[in-house]
Scaffold this motif. Structure first.
Motif, short mmCIF file in Angstrom:
data_model
loop_
_atom_site.label_atom_id
_atom_site.label_comp_id
_atom_site.label_asym_id
_atom_site.label_seq_id
_atom_site.Cartn_x
_atom_site.Cartn_y
_atom_site.Cartn_z
N SER A 80 0.84 -1.19 0.00
CA SER A 80 0.00 0.00 0.00
C SER A 80 0.88 1.26 0.00
CB SER A 80 -0.92 0.01 1.22
OG SER A 80 -0.14 0.18 2.39
N PHE A 81 0.25 2.41 -0.06
CA PHE A 81 0.98 3.68 -0.05
C PHE A 81 1.74 3.86 1.26
CE2 PHE A 81 1.15 8.26 0.85
CZ PHE A 81 1.90 8.68 -0.23
N SER A 82 1.18 3.34 2.34
CA SER A 82 1.84 3.44 3.65
C SER A 82 2.86 2.33 3.86
CB SER A 82 0.81 3.41 4.77
OG SER A 82 0.15 2.16 4.78
N ASN A 83 3.18 1.61 2.79
CA ASN A 83 4.16 0.52 2.79
C ASN A 83 3.71 -0.67 3.65
OD1 ASN A 83 6.47 -0.50 1.66
ND2 ASN A 83 7.80 0.18 3.32
N HIS A 84 2.39 -0.82 3.84
CA HIS A 84 1.84 -1.97 4.55
C HIS A 84 1.75 -3.13 3.56
CE1 HIS A 84 -0.51 -4.21 7.47
NE2 HIS A 84 -1.37 -4.47 6.52
N LYS A 85 2.34 -4.27 3.89
CA LYS A 85 2.42 -5.40 2.97
C LYS A 85 1.36 -6.44 3.33
CE LYS A 85 7.25 -4.58 2.17
NZ LYS A 85 7.33 -3.39 2.99
#
Length: 139
Positions: A80-85
């Motif tokens: 995601s944009f928040s770097n949540h994988k």
């Protein structure tokens, strides 16, 4: 003249029982493969067999694997944009395609990946099927 016969009893040899196993644990044995329930009443010493209805057949689901190239789903991360994988699967681009088979002088309907389709166009259906170990006469 009908003869009355006694119900047939089937005897089963009991497995070696350990001292820690209770009688209630071994009182019931179920066989899912043949649809037969075998209940054993160890207190009375009689064995009985009852037939259950066979389980409903499951529909055959085609696997998402190309039979020619062996390609299958790739496990990847959705970032995601928040770097949540988050884990996700990237499936193969499988298509149903009727391909002309020269040796059999007919069309063969195959479920193959687009990469395999390009390989068939380049090398020929017979060569690719032989390399993959697929018998086209069964298709």
């Amino acid at each position: 003249m009908a003869m009355a016969t006694a119900p047939a009893s089937i005897c089963f040899r009991r497995p070696h029982l350990s001292k820690t196993t209770s009688v209630s644990e071994l009182g019931f044995v179920a066989s899912q493969l043949s649809g037969i329930r075998i209940s054993s009443n160890l207190l009375q010493g009689s064995n009985s067999v009852s037939f259950l209805s066979t389980p409903a057949l499951q529909p055959v689901i085609a696997r998402r694997v190309c039979p020619f190239t062996g390609k299958k789903a790739n496990r990847a991360n959705k970032v995601s944009f928040s770097n949540h994988k988050t884990k996700k699967l990237q499936f193969v681009n499988l298509q149903y395609k009727k391909v002309w088979w020269e040796a059999g002088n007919r069309y063969v309907k195959l479920r193959l990946s687009t990469k395999a389709l390009k390989t068939i166009e380049k090398n020929g259906l017979d060569a690719v099927a032989k390399k993959a170990g697929i018998d086209l006469r069964k298709k």
